[in-house]
Design a protein around this motif. Sequence first.
Motif: not given
Length: 436
Positions: A37-42, A45-50, A68-69, A72-75
């Motif tokens: 999950v951590s590796a996929k989240a990295r 990173a560019a998807l944060r907030g999307r 992971a989504i 990464a701060g995404a939805v």
Amino acid sequence: MKTIEDFLCRNARLYADRPAIVTPCDTITYAELWQRVSAKARTMAALRGRAVVFRGSQTADFLIDYFAIHLAGAVAVPLEHDVPDSRLTELEAELSHCVLPADVADVLYTTGTTGRSKGVMVSHRAILANSDNLVKALNFSHDLVFVICGPMNHIGCLSKVYPVVQCGATLYLLEGMKDLNAFYQALDYPCAKAATFLVPASIRMLLTFSADRLQTYASKLDFIETGAAPIAQTDMRQLCRLLPHSRLYNTYASTETGIIATYNFNDGHCFEGCVGTAMPHARFTVDSDRRIRCQGDTLMSGYAGNEALTASVLTDGELLTADLGRVDAEGRLHLMGRSDDIINTGGLKVAPEEVEKAALAMGNIAECLCVAANHPVVGTVLRLLVVMRPGHELKARELARHLRERLEAYKVPMLYEQVETIRKTFNGKPDRKSYR
């Protein structure tokens, strides 16, 4: 803990070698799951907030993407695995223009009282409240193996992922209930306690085709939860006879409300339609029109991109549902049906107008009406009544193939019937009530 992923991180430390996800082909420990999950989240990173729209599946990869989504701060926006490409692209475009609140974790698409597909925004706070409700009301425990058979892009099964992670228990993922042997093989997994969530149609299937075999797991099945659709009292009573020591829960929940109330019907009374008392992070009332109103931390944040629709059902922290009910002297909620025309089949809600629109696109159909029908094994199914144009006859297989190209699988009717006319109301609308 602020997110369900915080529990996942904790589990990787405390229960590193414990199986987190099991499938018939693979096992992933909590340490391995967190690493993936951590590796996929990295990579996200560019998807944060999307909003990230993706297809659901009964796999570990789906859950890795889902967690992971969030990390990464995404939805996360999980859809049916067989959703047409055109629909997926359409939703991506719609969500790209929506401003989603900062705390939103998921947008889950559901069909509600208007018959339109709506994106329900679920916050991280709601996820944790739903999780804690289930842990405390259903007594999830660390040594439990929970079998998930249904699609995880819907609240019914997705919500069971949360308490399993909160407790550091084990998920066993199956591809539906078509293979009963696979279901029982999951129950054979070496553990002290097993549990599962089954829609009433799946319970009916087990009782019809393998009641004796189910009974052999009476000492191992800690609990079974059902919900999403009404369960017949005859099925409730038979299940109580087969599993006299198991807790058997009928739960009231929806994507908009979250997990609200539950009732262990293996209590000697087996009240039909009863969904019990409110869970710790939820409350309910019934108004003068018998409409159920819900409050608490489990409620949705609103409908994505539709403030007017949100305001029509969600006001001052209270959500007005389409369900009718009553509360007994013990404070238990009893369901009394719905106030709309949506058809509930296998725990999934179908807008009949959507099915009819897809069928009429075939060209040789003059009129059609999608109604509910009772199947002796699977419960409520879709039945399509069809008036053909002159010179044409109904070819059910051809029509079903046409619909499968345009709709998710659960929206394709099981039964087809050619009729001369569709009954109408006084003002010329299809008389849906007369077909119920």
